[in-house]
Structures are given as C-alpha cells and as structure tokens.
Design a protein around this motif. Sequence first.
Motif, PDB file in Angstrom:
ATOM      1  N   GLY A  79       7.023 118.971  74.420  1.00 10.87           N
ATOM      2  CA  GLY A  79       7.285 118.399  73.311  1.00 10.87           C
ATOM      3  C   GLY A  79       6.350 117.360  72.944  1.00 10.87           C
ATOM      4  O   GLY A  79       5.329 117.663  72.952  1.00 10.87           O
ATOM      5  N   GLY A  80       6.676 116.052  72.329  1.00  8.23           N
ATOM      6  CA  GLY A  80       5.807 115.321  71.845  1.00  8.23           C
ATOM      7  C   GLY A  80       5.968 115.064  70.385  1.00  8.23           C
ATOM      8  O   GLY A  80       5.407 114.182  69.643  1.00  8.23           O
ATOM      9  N   SER A  81       6.825 115.977  69.656  1.00 10.41           N
ATOM     10  CA  SER A  81       7.146 115.739  68.237  1.00 10.41           C
ATOM     11  C   SER A  81       8.633 116.195  67.955  1.00 10.41           C
ATOM     12  O   SER A  81       9.126 116.750  68.839  1.00 10.41           O
ATOM     13  CB  SER A  81       5.994 116.900  67.493  1.00 10.41           C
ATOM     14  OG  SER A  81       6.475 118.153  67.580  1.00 10.41           O
ATOM     15  N   GLY A  82       8.735 115.808  66.794  1.00  9.71           N
ATOM     16  CA  GLY A  82      10.355 116.134  66.169  1.00  9.71           C
ATOM     17  C   GLY A  82      11.381 115.276  66.947  1.00  9.71           C
ATOM     18  O   GLY A  82      12.724 115.790  67.069  1.00  9.71           O
ATOM     19  N   VAL A  83      10.906 114.069  67.511  1.00 12.29           N
ATOM     20  CA  VAL A  83      11.785 113.261  68.074  1.00 12.29           C
ATOM     21  C   VAL A  83      12.313 112.345  67.171  1.00 12.29           C
ATOM     22  O   VAL A  83      11.463 111.464  66.743  1.00 12.29           O
ATOM     23  CB  VAL A  83      11.379 112.691  69.347  1.00 12.29           C
ATOM     24  CG1 VAL A  83      12.398 111.635  70.044  1.00 12.29           C
ATOM     25  CG2 VAL A  83      10.755 113.829  70.278  1.00 12.29           C
ATOM     26  N   GLU A  84      13.694 111.876  66.888  1.00 15.48           N
ATOM     27  CA  GLU A  84      14.150 111.182  65.987  1.00 15.48           C
ATOM     28  C   GLU A  84      13.694 109.901  66.117  1.00 15.48           C
ATOM     29  O   GLU A  84      14.008 109.372  67.294  1.00 15.48           O
ATOM     30  CB  GLU A  84      15.560 111.522  65.681  1.00 15.48           C
ATOM     31  CG  GLU A  84      16.429 110.586  64.827  1.00 15.48           C
ATOM     32  CD  GLU A  84      17.845 110.759  64.668  1.00 15.48           C
ATOM     33  OE1 GLU A  84      18.559 110.047  63.926  1.00 15.48           O
ATOM     34  OE2 GLU A  84      18.317 111.644  65.403  1.00 15.48           O
ATOM     35  N   ASP A 111       7.942 118.962  86.539  1.00 21.25           N
ATOM     36  CA  ASP A 111       7.046 119.451  87.073  1.00 21.25           C
ATOM     37  C   ASP A 111       5.707 119.482  86.319  1.00 21.25           C
ATOM     38  O   ASP A 111       4.606 119.104  86.754  1.00 21.25           O
ATOM     39  CB  ASP A 111       7.089 120.914  87.919  1.00 21.25           C
ATOM     40  CG  ASP A 111       8.469 120.734  88.911  1.00 21.25           C
ATOM     41  OD1 ASP A 111       8.144 119.599  89.871  1.00 21.25           O
ATOM     42  OD2 ASP A 111       9.392 121.136  88.824  1.00 21.25           O
ATOM     43  N   VAL A 112       5.806 120.188  85.218  1.00 22.27           N
ATOM     44  CA  VAL A 112       4.667 120.155  84.208  1.00 22.27           C
ATOM     45  C   VAL A 112       5.318 120.007  82.823  1.00 22.27           C
ATOM     46  O   VAL A 112       6.455 120.588  82.345  1.00 22.27           O
ATOM     47  CB  VAL A 112       4.186 121.738  84.074  1.00 22.27           C
ATOM     48  CG1 VAL A 112       2.795 121.520  83.379  1.00 22.27           C
ATOM     49  CG2 VAL A 112       3.735 122.099  85.526  1.00 22.27           C
ATOM     50  N   PHE A 113       4.725 118.805  82.256  1.00 28.66           N
ATOM     51  CA  PHE A 113       5.307 118.549  80.718  1.00 28.66           C
ATOM     52  C   PHE A 113       4.033 118.820  80.038  1.00 28.66           C
ATOM     53  O   PHE A 113       2.897 118.156  79.866  1.00 28.66           O
ATOM     54  CB  PHE A 113       5.666 117.140  80.648  1.00 28.66           C
ATOM     55  CG  PHE A 113       6.429 117.269  79.430  1.00 28.66           C
ATOM     56  CD1 PHE A 113       7.750 117.271  79.170  1.00 28.66           C
ATOM     57  CD2 PHE A 113       5.850 116.543  78.266  1.00 28.66           C
ATOM     58  CE1 PHE A 113       8.434 117.166  78.026  1.00 28.66           C
ATOM     59  CE2 PHE A 113       6.370 116.483  76.985  1.00 28.66           C
ATOM     60  CZ  PHE A 113       7.753 116.693  77.072  1.00 28.66           C
ATOM     61  N   PHE A 114       4.186 119.577  78.900  1.00 25.41           N
ATOM     62  CA  PHE A 114       3.161 120.059  77.951  1.00 25.41           C
ATOM     63  C   PHE A 114       3.232 119.385  76.708  1.00 25.41           C
ATOM     64  O   PHE A 114       4.237 119.279  76.064  1.00 25.41           O
ATOM     65  CB  PHE A 114       3.050 121.537  77.737  1.00 25.41           C
ATOM     66  CG  PHE A 114       2.614 122.507  78.836  1.00 25.41           C
ATOM     67  CD1 PHE A 114       1.382 122.647  79.258  1.00 25.41           C
ATOM     68  CD2 PHE A 114       3.732 122.859  79.565  1.00 25.41           C
ATOM     69  CE1 PHE A 114       1.228 123.514  80.406  1.00 25.41           C
ATOM     70  CE2 PHE A 114       3.622 123.775  80.590  1.00 25.41           C
ATOM     71  CZ  PHE A 114       2.093 123.853  81.064  1.00 25.41           C
ATOM     72  N   LEU A 115       1.908 118.819  76.081  1.00 24.62           N
ATOM     73  CA  LEU A 115       2.085 118.588  74.506  1.00 24.62           C
ATOM     74  C   LEU A 115       2.245 119.915  73.934  1.00 24.62           C
ATOM     75  O   LEU A 115       1.306 120.605  74.183  1.00 24.62           O
ATOM     76  CB  LEU A 115       0.908 117.957  74.187  1.00 24.62           C
ATOM     77  CG  LEU A 115       0.436 116.425  74.924  1.00 24.62           C
ATOM     78  CD1 LEU A 115      -0.580 115.829  74.580  1.00 24.62           C
ATOM     79  CD2 LEU A 115       1.665 115.409  74.870  1.00 24.62           C
ATOM     80  N   HIS A 116       2.940 119.777  73.139  1.00 30.34           N
ATOM     81  CA  HIS A 116       3.486 121.178  72.445  1.00 30.34           C
ATOM     82  C   HIS A 116       2.586 121.547  71.279  1.00 30.34           C
ATOM     83  O   HIS A 116       3.087 121.080  69.962  1.00 30.34           O
ATOM     84  CB  HIS A 116       4.919 121.274  72.048  1.00 30.34           C
ATOM     85  CG  HIS A 116       5.442 122.729  72.049  1.00 30.34           C
ATOM     86  ND1 HIS A 116       6.816 122.922  71.820  1.00 30.34           N
ATOM     87  CD2 HIS A 116       4.799 123.956  72.088  1.00 30.34           C
ATOM     88  CE1 HIS A 116       7.190 124.133  71.612  1.00 30.34           C
ATOM     89  NE2 HIS A 116       5.891 124.865  71.831  1.00 30.34           N
ATOM     90  N   SER A 117       1.394 122.202  71.323  1.00 31.53           N
ATOM     91  CA  SER A 117       0.835 122.684  70.195  1.00 31.53           C
ATOM     92  C   SER A 117       0.326 121.449  69.156  1.00 31.53           C
ATOM     93  O   SER A 117       0.311 121.801  67.894  1.00 31.53           O
ATOM     94  CB  SER A 117       1.698 123.925  69.472  1.00 31.53           C
ATOM     95  OG  SER A 117       1.733 124.799  70.361  1.00 31.53           O
ATOM     96  N   CYS A 118       0.033 120.403  69.639  1.00 31.16           N
ATOM     97  CA  CYS A 118      -0.457 119.420  68.476  1.00 31.16           C
ATOM     98  C   CYS A 118      -2.107 119.699  68.309  1.00 31.16           C
ATOM     99  O   CYS A 118      -2.583 120.527  69.212  1.00 31.16           O
ATOM    100  CB  CYS A 118      -0.553 117.924  69.358  1.00 31.16           C
ATOM    101  SG  CYS A 118      -1.410 117.892  70.561  1.00 31.16           S
TER     102      CYS A 118
END
Length: 292
Positions: A79-84, A111-118
């Motif tokens: 995640g990291g984008s598209g959050v209202e 367990d693992v959270f990725f910044l999604h293609s920034c």
Amino acid sequence: MIEQRPFGSTGLTVSRIGLGAGQVGERDVTEPQAERLLRGALDLGVTLVDTALSYGASEERIGRHLHDRRGDFVLSSKGGSGVEGHEDWSAGAVRASVEQTLRRTRSERVDVFFLHSCSLEVLERGEAQDALDAEVEAGRVVVAGYSGDNEALAYAASSSRFGALECSVNVADRWNLHHVVGQDPALGVIAKRPVANAPWRFDERPTGHYAELYWERLQQLRLDPGPLGWTALALRFTAHAPGVHSSIVGTAHLDHLRENVEAASAGPLPPEVVAHLDEAWDRVGADWPSST
C-alpha cells in the motif's frame, strides 16, 4: 510438502511457492471459492500469502477465512497510495494503509508490508520509508519492503531501508534478476509474475491484454519448452532462480495452485535447459527492462 526457506535475514520462513491473492478479491470469485482456495493453500504447505489494499476484497477474505490460522502463514501486503483523505506516499497514507490491512485481515501485525510500486522520486524523498519504519518500531509491521522494478528497485535494494523486495522475475523478464536480486543475501525476495502472465495461451498477439508484452518477447526469444511444457518450465525457472525465496502464483482455483506447487517442487531446471534459456536471453533480451 512444499519446501520452506528462510526469507533472507528477516527471521521469517516462507514456502518456495506463495499464493498471490489478487484474484481472491475479484467480484466473480464466490465466497466459498475464496475460502476453499485460501484454506486449501495452507493445507498444501503454502506459507506465504501476498495481498494488497488495491486487490478488491482480498484482504477482507483473508481475514474472514484465515484468522483462525494466522500463525500458519506469512502475510505480506502492499500500500501507500490510493487511501482516501491522504496524499499518496505521505506518512499519513502509509500509516492508514497499514491500519486498513490490519483491520481487514484481522491481524495484530503484518509480517511484510511493501510500498506498492512508488517511483524513484518518492523513494529519494524518504517520507514513505520513515513512516514505514515507524510502523515497524510500533510492532504493527515486522519487515519493511519495497515492491517495484528496474531503477526504483535497484535504489530500494541499495538504500538499506528495506528488508524485503517484491519484483518481476520470469523467463521473459530478467532485468531485476540480473541487476538486483541476490546481490544482498540479507534481503528477502518475492518474485511476482513467475509464469509471465502465461502468454503461450494466445496463438496471435493479444492486443491490449496484460500478457501482450510477454507474448511479444517470447516471439523474439524463440524458446522451446520441450517436454516440460510452458508452465513447468516457467515456474521452475523462477522458483529456483538464484536469490529468489518465494514465487507468488496468482489464481482463484485450488487445483491450479496444486499443479503449480507440484511443478516447482520438481526442482531446478536441468543445466542444458537453463543454458538454452540463457542463450536466448543474451541474444535478444539483455537490454530489456522489467515490465512494470
């Protein structure tokens, strides 16, 4: 049972084949079908389930059907984008992304959270990484990761800000494999698109389809899958590629996942097959960037 492997130096252990849970969240997948796939995946020995905030109902279904087995698998999300209410890649967007994942998956931690293609520009600013570090410090995230390709992936891998990477690796997509994957053995690596979107399904160019680029590349590579067949060839190439710890297979059907697990469990490709793939890549594909 499928092989389990240390995930870099993260302290986590993952199966060589993981479940890409994007299709789990699609509207045409029924609730019983989603439950059968998710629970069946764990029964097969799959211990990595990869999802994202943008994958429809995927996170909610993981929470609904696997909350009683949460200790049996590594949960990765993106995640990291598209959050209202939040600017993309801001500290607020990263924090809200993690909070939504925790709530939807009924988890106490991701367990693992990725910044999604920034983009590379976003990574160079560092705000998103700082926010993700704060989630790790708070115990809501175990490992901070980056999901992406090409120059942005290379930057992330060399930045010392991440413990895990997710990127494209397959017989028609090797930029990440040759330039990034395996250079730092401490980084856990998840390979996405291991079957290259299965372009061999199409006799003619699938114009506008997400498999079009890989279809075009296969025509130029002129690969011969031989008696293995395309799916087994592709899966064994990616699943056993140096530096790759787990390859995520996206499907909504448990039978397909079982077939993929069996194919990858056959072990690395024979040396002569690898030599054939390498020759074709060196001949026409050496300058191809990864598909983003």
